[in-house]
Design an enzyme around this catalytic site. Structure first.
Site, short mmCIF file in Angstrom:
data_model
loop_
_atom_site.label_atom_id
_atom_site.label_comp_id
_atom_site.label_asym_id
_atom_site.label_seq_id
_atom_site.Cartn_x
_atom_site.Cartn_y
_atom_site.Cartn_z
N ASP A 1 0.83 -1.01 -0.05
CA ASP A 1 0.16 0.03 -0.09
C ASP A 1 1.12 0.96 0.21
OD1 ASP A 1 -2.48 1.28 0.35
OD2 ASP A 1 -1.79 1.69 2.88
N ASP B 1 -0.51 5.07 1.01
CA ASP B 1 -0.51 5.95 1.65
C ASP B 1 -0.39 5.74 3.21
OD1 ASP B 1 -0.96 8.54 -0.53
OD2 ASP B 1 -3.22 7.52 -0.63
#
Length: 224
Positions: free
Chosen positions: A7, A9
């Protein structure tokens, strides 16, 4: 070839690039400073709880892009990278990427944030590829609509399998065997449950509880 999926963020960077872009637009006078910030903050809080209405958020976040050409947006994004993203960079995250790269792994970012915001960030991190929510482009401008499957929650699994099929046809010799996935968010639980090596990174409270119950590794990439 083993996949190492990340991922973006609050995992590889110390903040949310989507929310940061909204604040950047406020600071640049691109949107109404009061109303946009209020809605941006509310959507972000909904996301953190795992309760965000994705379609409503995309309608909100993509509309400002329609007022600029791709060239104008590219120039704005360069400033955004310098002022917002560079301060979010994490040396420990880049060391983790370097470790997987040295082990011969294929580095793939999967993010719900749209590709306009995230593809330059992924390029700066030196990953092999990125899957992001795709914004539609018509006549050199964003239309304000998304295209394809949004890269969010279960949609990340759909997009990953689509990517694997396409990558294999292009000669990629890899699958989900012994795959890693690093994430901070409970929104990514569906994908974490289908990989062999899920790793919670500076997780939100809900993901931390689930990771501890399942015996998944929990790590931090933030400076101590």
């Amino acid at each position: 070839m083993r996949l190492a999926i990340f991922d973006l963020d609050n995992t590889l960077i110390a903040g949310d690039s989507d929310h940061g872009w909204g604040e950047f637009m406020v600071s640049e006078g691109m949107v109404d400073p009061v109303e946009y910030k209020r809605s941006n903050d509310q959507f972000y809080a909904d996301y953190e709880r795992g309760e965000m209405d994705l379609q409503a958020y995309l309608n909100f976040s993509l509309e400002p892009l329609t007022h600029y050409s791709l060239e104008e947006l590219a120039q704005l994004h360069q400033k955004f990278m310098r002022e917002v993203i560079d301060p979010m960079r994490l040396p420990q995250a880049e060391a983790l990427l370097a470790k997987h790269r040295a082990e011969g792994d294929y580095l793939l970012i999967i993010t719900s944030t749209n590709g306009f915001i995230t593809k330059p960030i992924a390029a700066s991190l030196g990953v092999d590829d990125i899957l992001a929510t795709d914004a539609e482009i018509i006549n050199n401008r964003y239309s304000g609509k998304m295209t394809g499957t949004p890269c969010f929650q279960e949609g990340k699994i759909t997009r990953l399998h689509q990517w694997l099929a396409s990558a294999k046809s292009a000669g990629f010799e890899g699958d989900l065997s012994d795959c890693y996935f690093y994430s901070d968010s409970i929104n990514d639980l569906p994908l974490m449950q289908v990989v062999d090596n899920p790793v919670a990174v500076d997780p939100d409270d809900n993901l931390r509880r689930h990771a501890e119950q399942q015996g998944w590794p929990v790590i931090s990439l933030r400076d101590c």
